[in-house]
Design an enzyme around this catalytic site. Structure first.
Site, mmCIF file in Angstrom:
data_model
loop_
_atom_site.group_PDB
_atom_site.id
_atom_site.type_symbol
_atom_site.label_atom_id
_atom_site.label_comp_id
_atom_site.label_asym_id
_atom_site.label_seq_id
_atom_site.Cartn_x
_atom_site.Cartn_y
_atom_site.Cartn_z
ATOM 1 N N HIS A 101 0.844 -1.203 0.000
ATOM 2 C CA HIS A 101 0.000 0.000 0.000
ATOM 3 C C HIS A 101 0.882 1.257 0.000
ATOM 4 O O HIS A 101 1.936 1.283 0.628
ATOM 5 C CB HIS A 101 -0.936 0.009 1.214
ATOM 6 C CG HIS A 101 -2.000 1.057 1.109
ATOM 7 N ND1 HIS A 101 -1.782 2.375 1.441
ATOM 8 C CD2 HIS A 101 -3.286 0.989 0.659
ATOM 9 C CE1 HIS A 101 -2.886 3.067 1.202
ATOM 10 N NE2 HIS A 101 -3.810 2.246 0.741
ATOM 11 N N GLU A 167 -4.274 2.287 -7.706
ATOM 12 C CA GLU A 167 -4.617 3.295 -6.702
ATOM 13 C C GLU A 167 -3.789 4.562 -6.915
ATOM 14 O O GLU A 167 -2.670 4.687 -6.407
ATOM 15 C CB GLU A 167 -4.400 2.720 -5.290
ATOM 16 C CG GLU A 167 -5.170 3.498 -4.259
ATOM 17 C CD GLU A 167 -5.289 2.782 -2.918
ATOM 18 O OE1 GLU A 167 -6.420 2.647 -2.447
ATOM 19 O OE2 GLU A 167 -4.276 2.383 -2.340
HETATM 20 P P1 13P Z 1 -9.846 6.363 0.628
HETATM 21 O O1 13P Z 1 -10.953 5.502 0.141
HETATM 22 O O2 13P Z 1 -10.067 6.906 2.022
HETATM 23 O O3 13P Z 1 -9.453 7.403 -0.355
HETATM 24 O O4 13P Z 1 -8.566 5.417 0.794
HETATM 25 C C1 13P Z 1 -8.128 4.718 -0.302
HETATM 26 C C2 13P Z 1 -7.148 3.727 0.153
HETATM 27 O O5 13P Z 1 -6.021 4.032 0.470
HETATM 28 C C3 13P Z 1 -7.613 2.340 0.235
HETATM 29 O O6 13P Z 1 -6.548 1.490 0.464
#
Ligand code: 13P
Length: 247
Positions: A101, A167
């Protein structure tokens, strides 16, 4: 591997105690439609110390959610102060492991080399890796190199188990402020598929909420979502799931 839509709740460093976990899961259980059992693979990623409590409450509220961990170490035992092994999380019921992450890269200095080792042990230990990628649109070459490092030592038949998360850093925790354009989202999904395989599972993460969920799953065709903030809000989280059931 499942054909259900993934809804993955990354609780990050929340909630603070078992009572709050119980309240959260009770409220979610009251609000979601039962159809999730066939259509949605709901995965909860609690902080380590609350995984067991979540397992207990899932039983109590008759929820068929899966469990995962937010991180693992790359060895199963030894002198590694503060770390948690894949085996330990498997023992308490985790099926999935989030790996790489961006917050771990940013705050804990997690590197490509560490991530590669974590993917390898996850596969060896039969944990399904949920592998986070944070590509920028102008650095596709870098993404391709990164994926080559992650995948080159994983046997073909096991690679397919990996769930990839696109992401974009700028979209994390912005409450919808900086989600990339539709073109960019679609393009990035296409690029990741090209660099992996045509039926790779690719999900989206970053400011997902009940107002934008349909876009990601229906319009852009992601296989699911990774949710931070809104996974801690029973109203939002259940609305996201209920909308997916109806698609
Ligand atoms: P948010 O949904 O709070 O933007 O976070 C995304 C995230 O880092 C999920 O792992």
């Amino acid at each position: 591997m499942t054909n259900k839509t993934y809804v993955i709740a990354n609780w990050k460093m929340n909630p603070q105690n078992e009572q709050d976990v119980s309240d959260l899961l009770e409220n979610i259980s009251k609000a979601i439609d039962d159809g999730y059992r066939e259509k949605v693979e709901i995965i909860i990623l609690p902080p380590y110390v609350l995984i067991q409590a979540v397992a207990n409450f899932l039983k109590k509220y008759s929820l068929s959610f899966q469990l995962g961990t937010q991180n693992i170490f790359w060895q199963n035992s030894g002198a590694f102060t503060g770390e948690i092994s894949p085996n330990m999380v498997k023992e308490i019921g985790c099926k999935y492991a989030l790996i790489g992450h961006s917050e771990r890269k940013l705050y804990l200095g997690e590197t490509i080399n560490m991530i590669e080792k974590k993917i390898k042990i996850a596969i060896e230990e039969q944990l399904i890796p949920i592998l986070c990628l944070n590509p920028r649109k102008d650095s596709m070459e870098k993404l391709s190199e990164e994926l080559t490092i992650y995948l080159e030592n994983i046997p073909n038949e096991h690679r397919q188990k990996i769930v990839f998360v696109y992401e974009p850093i700028e979209a994390i925790s912005t409450q919808g402020g900086k989600i990339p354009s539709s073109e960019e989202l679609v393009e990035m999904k296409k690029n990741i598929k090209k660099m992996t395989w045509p039926d790779a599972k690719i999900i989206y993460g970053g400011s997902v909420n009940s107002s934008n969920i349909k876009q990601f799953v229906q319009e852009f065709g992601f296989d699911g979502v990774l949710i931070g903030a809104k996974s801690l809000d029973p109203k939002e989280f259940s609305s996201i799931i209920n909308q997916i059931i109806k698609l």
